[in-house]
Enzyme design. Structure first.
Site, PDB file in Angstrom:
ATOM      1  CB  THR A   1      -0.873   0.026   1.260  1.00 18.39           C
ATOM      2  OG1 THR A   1       0.000   0.206   2.386  1.00 18.39           O
ATOM      3  CG2 THR A   1      -1.656  -1.256   1.432  1.00 18.39           C
ATOM      4  NE  ARG A   2      -0.268   7.331  -1.586  1.00 13.18           N
ATOM      5  CZ  ARG A   2      -1.219   7.905  -0.822  1.00 13.18           C
ATOM      6  NH1 ARG A   2      -2.391   7.319  -0.647  1.00 13.18           N
ATOM      7  NH2 ARG A   2      -1.002   9.054  -0.242  1.00 13.18           N
ATOM      8  CE  LYS A   3      -3.248   2.405   5.712  1.00 16.03           C
ATOM      9  NZ  LYS A   3      -4.222   1.630   6.500  1.00 16.03           N
ATOM     10  CB  THR A   4       5.827   3.314   2.408  1.00 19.39           C
ATOM     11  OG1 THR A   4       5.493   4.638   1.941  1.00 19.39           O
ATOM     12  CG2 THR A   4       5.229   2.302   1.447  1.00 19.39           C
TER      13      THR A   4
ATOM     14  CB  THR B   1       5.486  -1.195   3.662  1.00 20.70           C
ATOM     15  OG1 THR B   1       4.098  -0.851   3.738  1.00 20.70           O
ATOM     16  CG2 THR B   1       5.764  -1.876   2.336  1.00 20.70           C
TER      17      THR B   1
END
Lengths: 286, 286, 286, 286, 286, 286
Positions: free
Chosen positions: A135-138, A272
C-alpha cells in the site's frame, strides 16, 4: 529471482546513501580517529532464515566508499542463519563508516521481503491464486526501497504514488452526491493512461460501483471474511472486467480465509509499516 | 511530558515534509483533479491504545499546506482507541494531499513511543531503576524522528551519530593489540568533550576494560542473563565511575531478567528497527 | 476550466521558483542597487490571443517575494491582446527581481496551452472525437509544468514518467523473440495497477499485438494516414478493449486526416518540445 | 568549432542529469522489469539538417550510467539527415533509462544552435557585420545550456543573469526623474567591473542616453526598421564608444532590414524561448 | 548607506540560514530539553566600534524562527561599544537555537565592513581618489555575503565569479605566444557584454597590454610601490580608456603609498580572507 | 600527524566542493573560452611558514575534475616558504577552474592550523599541560573543516554542534531559580551519553556549580587572570572530577598567564573566527 535486472536508478540510490552517511556523520566518525588504518576483509552474515533484498544498494554503497566487492548473493536469494551474503575488501576506516548504514537498509528490506515471501508461499501452499500487494502505508523517504523489496519478493507494488493511479476513498466520495457520480466525473476528467480504483466499505456501495463498470479495481475495505465471501461472487457476476481487492486488518492468521473468498488481490500495509528487521551482522576479519 | 518544549528544528522538519510530499507526488495527486474543492474539517482518530508522538510534526505539515489547526493533544500524551488526537480545517484537496504523509510518520513514531513506554513501565512496575536506550539501528533518513520518539517516551537517545560519542566495538579492537591499548590510545587522541564506550563480549574483556577505568560505559554484548548477573557486581567493584549497559537480543520477555542483573542501562535496537505501526486514521467530516 | 482546483503541490512549486530565482541571481540584481525603492503596482499584459496557464505559479512566486496579488484571471482562461492577466503590488526591487522568472514560465506554459487548445478546437470543429495527448518529449526539469499546461488545455497527459505505465517500444522488443512473447512476459511480471502500451511500426506487428488482447493501448508510430485509415477498422474488429493511438510527425496540417482515421488518441511531441512562447509583458505603473 | 574546449562544469552538468533522471523515474522504469538484460550498441541518428549541441552533456550522461562511448561528433558540428552523431555501448536497461533524457536535451539545444546558426549565416551572406545575441528570455532551469548552445553556434550570450551586467529598462527608469539622472546615479553606485546597458523606446530617450556617454550599450526596443535606420547614424555621431542593439519582434523575415540599419547587435528572445526541437532518435542495434 | 535597498535575494538567504541551522543542529539542541520555555526579549550588543553588516540576514533568520523584531539599526550603520544593534522577542528555545548562527555571520560580515570602511576612510583622509576592491579570495560558500559586506562598506565587489568578467592571468597566458595574441584572441571570442582584465607582473608586459588598448583593466600584480609609481603615468599616456589596478601584499601600512601612485583601484584579498570577527553578543533579558 | 587517517567523509567533501565550484561558476569560466586547451602540470607553493591542512580536500577536488595527483605532503605537515605542497597534472581548463576554490579552502584551513599549532607550541615550550580548544564561533558552512583543522593541529574540537554536549550559559540559566536547580534538572532530563558543561562568570557561581559535582566541565567566562589563578585551586579542592576551562579574550599575549593558572583547557574563538589566510599560490608550468 536472482537474474532480475537492477531496476533501481543508480544515481538516485547514490544520492540516498550519501544522505544516510551524512545522517550518521554530521561531522565525522570520532571513534576512528585513534585507529591505525589498514586494508581488511569484511563479511556480512545472516543470523536469520529468509529472503535478502538490498544487495544492489550495498554494492553501490561500498563502491562509493572505494571498497572492493569480493562476492555476494543476489537480491531475492534465500538464506539461512550463518550464510555469508556479501564479502568486501577495503580500508578499515571506510568499512566502519558505512557498516551501520548498510546493515540498517539491508535488515529492513530483507525483513520486508521475508515477510512478503512467507505470505505468498502460504497462499501458494493452499493452492490459491491471489496476489499480495503493498500500500502507500510506507515509511517516509523509504517508499522506493520498500516497494522494490515487495516486488523482488513477488508481491505487487500497487500504486507507487498519488500520481500513478486514481483511487477514490471515503474522503473523496464526500465531495460527490453518489458513487456513480464520483466514478463518472472522474472517468471523464482523468487521463485514460491511468487505472481507477474505488474503495468501498459496504455491500451497497460495492454493488453500485461494480454496476458502473468504470473502475479497474474495487477495494473492499475492512470487511469481514463472511461479508467478503458472500459479496465477491455477486460482484464478479456484475462485472468481469473489474478486479477485487480486500484490505484492512488482514494478517497471516486470517489471510487464507480472505484469499479463499475469491478476491483477486489482498493489499496489506503491515508488510511495509510494521516490519521486523532481518538480523544481519558485519564481521571484519582479524 | 506534554509540557516538554518542541526541540525539533522547525525549518529542518519542514524540509523533510516537503521531501515526503514529493515522494508521494512526483507530479500531482491525479485523484483530486475531478473533485469539487471545498473547506472541510478533518480529524485524526486513534484506533489503538498507547502514546502518541508526531503531533508537532503534523502541525508543521498542516501549516505548510495552509490548513488551520483546530485542536490537538501533545507529543507524549496517552490515548485509547477512539480518541481524537488532532482536528484541522482546510481545503479538501490539501487535506487529501497530506493525509498519508502525516499518518505514516505519526503511526511510526507513535509505534516507537508506545513500545518504549511499555518497556519503561514494565521496569518501573518491577521496582527496578534501569534506563532503556535506543541504538543506531534506525531506519535510514528517520533517525532524528525515531530518537525523538524514544526520548519523548522516556527512553535515552544513546549515541545520536558517529560524531557524538566514541564507541569501540569488536571491529575497532581488531586494529589494536589489546583492549587496554585501544582504550589508552583512544583516550589520548579523542576530544575530552565526548564520552567513551566499549563493547565487550566476554568476562575477561569486560574486566580488562573496567580495570583501565577509562571508559564511561562498558556494554555487555549478547551475554546471557546468567553471565550478566554474575559479572555486574564484579565490575562495579572494579570501577564506580563506569556505567554498565546490556545489549543484544533483549525483548519484553527477558528484559526484567536483565534489568534485575544490576546493569544501569539496557539498549535495544528493536524499539527503532522493528516497530509495529500505531493504527490511526483521518476522517473528513461530511 | 477556471474552477479547476490547483493540483500542483505548492511546496514543490516554491522549491522550483527558488531555483529559478537563483539561476537568474547567482549573487543579486546589480541593476537595482542604484534604485530608490518604493511600493509599485505591476500588471502583466497579454500581447497575444490564446489560453493562459501559469497563473497559479505566478501567484506563488509573488507571494514568496512578499508581493500582494490585486487580481488575476485563472489558469485556462482565454485572453486577447491587451488583456490584463494579473495585477500585483509590491516593492519595486522585488517586482524587478521576479519579473523575468515569472514571464518566462507563463509565456512557455501559455504557449503550450494555446497550441494544445487550438488543436482540440480544430478536432471538435470537425465533429471528431479524438483525444490529444502529450508525450515524454518534454524539456528537462519542466515536465510537471508542461504536462499540467496540456491538462488544463484539455489534452491528456499520457505517461507522466517511466514509473507510471509500461510502454514497449522497438528498443524493448529487440530483447524478445516476438511481440506476443514480449507482451506475455510483461503482463506476467509487471504490477496489475499500471496500464500497458505497445508501439508498433507496421501492420503485421499491430495485428499480432492486437490479437494478444493484452495491451491497453497500441500506438501506431510514424504510419501514413492511408495505412492508419486501413488498419484501424481491422484492429478494432480484433479487440474492443484496446485503444489506438497515432503518433509521429502529426502536425496541425495533417491532424484532421489522422483524427478521421478512427484512432482514439493522437499523441504529439511538438506541443511540449517545439512551442512558441506566448507574448506577455509586465508593466510597472508610474 | 569542434576544437572548442568544454566550458561546462562537469560536476554541475552531472547534478542536472541526475535531477532529470529523477524527473523521468520517480521510482524506476517499470517497462524494463520484464526485459532480459544484455549489452547492446546504440546510435543516435539525426533526422534533420543543422548544428548539433549537447554532445558533451550526452557523454557525461552515458558515463554516469556506465555506458561506454564508441564514437561521436563534437558540439557545433553540422549534420544532415541520417548522420550518426553518437554511438555508445552499454546494458540495454541503462540505455533505455537514459534515452529520453539525452534526446530531450540534445534536440532542444541542437534546435537552438541550428536556428542561431542559420541567422548568423543569413547575415554573413548579406555581407553584414552584426552580432546575434540571446536574451534572458530563457526556459526556467535551462539558461546555462541554452546560452551555451547560442555561444557554440557563434551567437553572443548577452547578459547571463541579473548579476553580471547592469540593464536599465522602463521599469527601472520609473524610479528616476530622467534618463540622465538614472545613468549618473547608476554609474556612481555600481561596480566598475560590470558594463551598463540602457533600453530606450523612442528617439528622444535614445539621444539623451547617448549624450551622457555613460552606457556601454543602448538597446532600441521595439522600434521600427525605419526609425532604427534614421536613428543609428545620429547616435553614432554622438558617441563612438557606445554599442547599439536592436531588439523586439525581430524575426528571420526582417532581420536583414534591421542588420543593415547600422546596429552593432541584434538580440532575440525567440532563439531561446520559441525553438523547434531538432529531430533525433536513438536506435539500439538488434 | 542605511537607506540602501536590500539586494540579497530573500529566498536564497533563507536557504543558507536553514543549512547553517542544520550544521549547528544535526539532531536538536540537547541543552534546551530541560528548559521551561517562555517568551523573552533578546538584544544583540556591540562590543567594538565599527560598521555593522548582516542585519538584513539576522532579520530573515529571526523571522524563520518566528521571533518578532522589536527594533534594529540598518546594514552599513556605524556603532560603538555598548550599542544595541538589534532587539527581538521570541521563545527562549528559539532564541537559543539561532543565537550562534546569527552572531557568527554578523561578526564576520561586520568585521569585513569595518576593515573595508577604515581603509576607504584612510584613503579619503589623504585626499586620494582610489577605489578599494575585493577579490575572489573569499571563504568557500560565503562569497555572496562577503562581497555584499564589501559593497555596503563602499568597496567595489570586483568580479563576483568566473562567469562575469574575463581575467587573464599568468596561468592563462602560458597558453598563448604573447600578451597581444592572448588579448586579441580573447576579444574576438568572448561576449561583448563582459569586461576584460589582464594581470601583469612586470613593466614590459604592462606596456604591451596597454598598447593593444583591448583590456578594460590592467592589474599590476605584486609590483613594488616604486615600480608602480613610475609605471602608471607611462601607462596612462598609452591608454586613456584602461583603468589600472594594483594588487598583491597591500596592507593598511602601505596602502597610501600605492594609492598615491596614480592607480585607479587597489584590490585586496585580506578584506575577505583574513578578517577579524567583530565582537558582538546576545543578551536575553531576565 | 602525517599518518593520521582521513576522517572526513569523502562523499560529503565532494558535495561541498561541487557547491563551491557552482559558487565560482554560476555559468562557466568565461576566461577559458579562448584558451587552446592542453595537459599541464601545476604546483601549489607555500609562501609562508606553518602547518598545512586541506590536502585531503584538495586531492578530492582534483580527482573530481579528473586531474591526476603527482605528489603531495600530508595534512598536518609543517612547511616553509617555497615548499611545494602538492603537484598535479590535468587539462589547463580544469586546473584554472578549480585553482581558486582549492587555494581558498587550503589557505583558510592552513591559517587555522598554523595559528593553533603556534599556541600549542607556546604552551609546551613553557612546560605547561593545558589543552587548546575551539568553540562554536565558526564561519557558517565551514565548521566541519575548521574543527578538522584544529584537530589536525593538536587542538581539541570541543562541542561540534548543539547536539553533542549540553552547555548551560547565562541565557539558559535565566530560566531557572539557581545554578544548582539548573544542573539537577538538566542531569535528570538529558541523555547520560553526553557530557555537561556550565559557563559561569563569577566566583560564587563557579563554587555553586562545582559543589553539585554534576558538570563534567566548568567554564570560567571572561574572568581575569588574577581571579582565575585564585579560583582554580579552590575549585579543584571541591571536585576532582570536573575539568576547568578558561575562555573569553584570551590571546597569544595572555595565554601563558591563563595556562599557568591551573585550568585544564583554554577555549578560543579566534582560532576559527579571526584567522589570517596562509599564503599559497598555484603555478602552472610553462
Amino acid at each position: 529471482m536472482s537474474n532480475m535486472i537492477n531496476v533501481l536508478v543508480t544515481t538516485s540510490v547514490e544520492a540516498d546513501i550519501k544522505e544516510w552517511l551524512n545522517e550518521d556523520n554530521p561531522f565525522w566518525d570520532i571513534s576512528i580517529t585513534s585507529i591505525p588504518d589498514q586494508i581488511k576483509t569484511a563479511k556480512i552474515i545472516s543470523k536469520n532464515s529468509g529472503m535478502i533484498v538490498g544487495i544492489d544498494i550495498a554494492k553501490i554503497a561500498f563502491r562509493l566508499l572505494n571498497c572492493k566487492l569480493v562476492e555476494s548473493i543476489s537480491d531475492g536469494d534465500l538464506v539461512k542463519s550463518g550464510d555469508v551474503i556479501l564479502k568486501v575488501e577495503g580500508k578499515l576506516s571506510e568499512l566502519l563508516l558505512v557498516e551501520r548504514v548498510i546493515l540498517n537498509i539491508l535488515s529492513h528490506l530483507s525483513g520486508i521481503a521475508t515477510k512478503t515471501n512467507k505470505l505468498i508461499n502460504l497462499i501458494k501452499s493452499n493452492n490459491l491464486d491471489v496476489k499480495i500487494a503493498a500500500t502507500r502505508k510506507t515509511l517516509p523517504g523509504l517508499r522506493k526501497y520498500q516497494k522494490y523489496a515487495v516486488s523482488i519478493a513477488g508481491g505487487d507494488t500497487h500504486r507507487l504514488s498519488l500520481s500513478d493511479m486514481v483511487m477514490l476513498k471515503d474522503n473523496h466520495l464526500s465531495a460527490f452526491s453518489s458513487i456513480t457520480e464520483a466514478l463518472q466525473v472522474t472517468q471523464s476528467k482523468v487521463s485514460v493512461y491511468h487505472k481507477i480504483e474505488i474503495e468501498v466499505t459496504n455491500r451497497n456501495d460495492a454493488i453500485e460501483a461494480a454496476r458502473t463498470n468504470i473502475p479497474d479495481f474495487i477495494m473492499l475495505d475492512n470487511m469481514s471474511v463472511e461479508e467478503t465471501k458472500t459479496l465477491i461472487p455477486e460482484l464478479k457476476k456484475i462485472s468481469e472486467k473489474i478486479l477485487f481487492e480486500a484490505s484492512g486488518n488482514i494478517t497471516s492468521e486470517n489471510i487464507i480465509d480472505y484469499a479463499s473468498s475469491g478476491v483477486d488481490i489482498i493489499s496489506m500495509g503491515n508488510i511495509t509499516h510494521s516490519v521486523e528487521a532481518f538480523d544481519l551482522s558485519m564481521i571484519i576479519e582479524k
